[in-house]
Design an enzyme around this catalytic site. Structure first.
Site, PDB file in Angstrom:
ATOM      1  CG  ASP A  98      -1.962   0.979   1.163  1.00  0.00           C
ATOM      2  OD1 ASP A  98      -2.915   1.056   0.418  1.00  0.00           O
ATOM      3  OD2 ASP A  98      -1.742   1.971   1.802  1.00  0.00           O
ATOM      4  CB  THR A  99       1.977   3.445  -2.544  1.00  0.00           C
ATOM      5  OG1 THR A  99       2.624   2.412  -2.740  1.00  0.00           O
ATOM      6  CG2 THR A  99       2.725   4.737  -2.687  1.00  0.00           C
TER       7      THR A  99
END
Length: 207
Positions: A76-77
């Site tokens: 997840d960014t």
């Protein structure tokens, strides 16, 4: 032979074409299975490390249930500016607002990733942070960019590997992290646990 040796099945728990591209560039063979995790259900509490690892682990675990023999990578960014989470813009006005905040300033990009193999009781998480500085943006640059449609599925309303590349004045830290996956750290973990290995190449000749 320069191909990596793979000792385990690898699954990317993401439909992101950017993450897929990065792992392909690293020489890995893998399958893609998108998780069903709802990112919007995770509340933002101002802790980027906890936020990204929670979501990355949830994605990896979701896919690993059906693939217990595989090594599943979830990620997840997020983009954070002055403690605020800048997600994917939901309108032209929202994209315009985000780009205005990023203009001429430095923000932080965090990617949390998780590696899970259920049959080996293996669970690992890590967070990588990069700092990105934008050049000051003119209004016509912002208006042009929001008209391209590129910002709307990107955290922070820009793609460093796309048309938004000319906005970027500098990157302090991992470039691939900003794209969506810190390849160096992911590969280091997979190599350390012998999920992948390097082929024998023979001894280098001295000169």
């Amino acid at each position: 032979m320069t191909t990596l040796i793979q000792n385990g099945l690898l699954v990317l728990a993401s439909a992101s074409p950017r993450r897929k591209y990065l792992l392909e560039q690293a020489g890995l063979s893998f399958t893609v299975q998108e998780s069903s995790v709802d990112e919007a259900a995770e509340p933002w509490t101002g802790n980027p490390e906890k936020y990204t690892t929670t979501l990355a682990l949830a994605k990896a675990n979701d896919v690993a249930v059906a693939r217990p023999d595989s090594w599943v990578v979830g990620a997840d960014t997020i983009v954070v500016m002055d403690g605020d989470l800048l997600g994917k813009p939901d309108s032209v006005a929202d994209a315009r607002r985000m780009l205005g905040r990023l203009s001429g300033a430095t923000h932080r990009v965090y990617t949390g990733f998780a590696v899970v193999c259920r049959n080996r009781d293996h669970v690992y998480t890590e967070v990588v942070e990069s700092q990105v500085t934008f050049k000051p943006l003119f209004n016509d640059e912002i208006e042009w960019y929001v008209s391209t449609r590129e910002p709307y599925d990107k955290a922070g309303a820009y793609a460093i590997q796309g048309l938004g590349t000319f906005f970027i004045q500098s990157v302090n830290g991992s470039y691939t992290n900003v794209v969506g996956l810190p390849v160096c750290e992911v590969m280091t973990h997979l190599l350390a646990h012998k999920v992948v290995g390097l082929p024998r190449t023979g001894k280098l000749q001295s000169t």
